[in-house]
Design a protein around this motif. Sequence first.
Motif, short mmCIF file in Angstrom:
data_model
loop_
_atom_site.label_atom_id
_atom_site.label_comp_id
_atom_site.label_asym_id
_atom_site.label_seq_id
_atom_site.Cartn_x
_atom_site.Cartn_y
_atom_site.Cartn_z
N ALA A 208 110.41 33.32 27.62
CA ALA A 208 109.50 32.38 28.28
C ALA A 208 110.12 30.99 28.32
O ALA A 208 110.68 30.51 27.34
N ASP A 209 109.99 30.36 29.46
CA ASP A 209 110.47 28.99 29.63
C ASP A 209 109.48 28.04 28.94
O ASP A 209 108.28 28.08 29.25
N PRO A 210 109.95 27.19 28.01
CA PRO A 210 109.02 26.30 27.30
C PRO A 210 108.23 25.39 28.22
O PRO A 210 107.06 25.12 27.97
N ALA B 126 101.18 25.98 31.48
CA ALA B 126 100.03 26.90 31.43
C ALA B 126 99.04 26.45 30.37
O ALA B 126 97.82 26.45 30.61
N ASN B 127 99.52 26.05 29.19
CA ASN B 127 98.63 25.62 28.12
C ASN B 127 97.89 24.34 28.47
O ASN B 127 96.70 24.21 28.20
N GLN C 80 102.16 34.58 25.21
CA GLN C 80 101.42 34.19 24.02
C GLN C 80 100.30 35.16 23.65
O GLN C 80 99.45 34.84 22.84
N ARG C 81 100.32 36.35 24.20
CA ARG C 81 99.28 37.34 23.88
C ARG C 81 99.26 37.71 22.41
O ARG C 81 98.24 38.11 21.88
N GLY C 82 100.40 37.59 21.76
CA GLY C 82 100.48 37.92 20.34
C GLY C 82 99.64 37.02 19.46
O GLY C 82 99.37 37.34 18.30
N VAL C 83 99.20 35.86 19.97
CA VAL C 83 98.34 34.98 19.20
C VAL C 83 96.99 35.66 18.94
O VAL C 83 96.46 35.59 17.84
N GLU D 109 87.81 36.14 23.34
CA GLU D 109 88.53 34.92 22.96
C GLU D 109 89.80 34.77 23.76
O GLU D 109 90.23 33.67 24.06
N PHE D 110 90.42 35.88 24.13
CA PHE D 110 91.63 35.84 24.94
C PHE D 110 91.34 35.25 26.31
O PHE D 110 92.19 34.58 26.90
#
Length: 170
Positions: free
Chosen positions: A5-7, A13-14, A23-26, A83-84
């Motif tokens: 992922a490009d920072p 997006a954030n 960021q689905r792993g969050v 929450e996702f």
Amino acid sequence: MTAKADPGEVAAANLAGRLHPSQRGVVFDALFWAVWVFTAAIGAVGVVGVVNSGFTASALVAVAVAVAAIAGAVRFSVRRCAEFREPLTVITGPAHDFGSGPITDDYPIGLKHTPRGPGQTERWQLRAGGRTYPVQRARRDRMVAERITAVCVLGNGRWLVNIVLDGGAR
């Protein structure tokens, strides 16, 4: 966040109020999958109990426990998925490094470093939006109060998703 992922893309997006796909792993973390593995094991015990002994009282108790575990896992998963889909809360403002002193809400974003002492471990904390979050080792390398421009949290402040620096995400 994955390495692909490009920072800058993640930060954009954030800051727009949504999670980046990397960021689905969050939300779908190890606890999420452990609940389902545990539920599958309990379900297998219930099925094996019925197959081996028929519909005896102990087998029916195992099936009842399995059904309750599956219902609990489904409820847990539905809440996590909700929450996702929630929008991110973006907290912006000047950041302040409190050093090892007490961290307060005088600034929108605060950093605290507790050095390692006898019988203690080193800790890094970030305070934003009235909540204190532990900071993972990968993020603390480049955390400088003057560079932080925003903090993104998810789930009514339950998870720290991203710390946005002046040059992009971290």
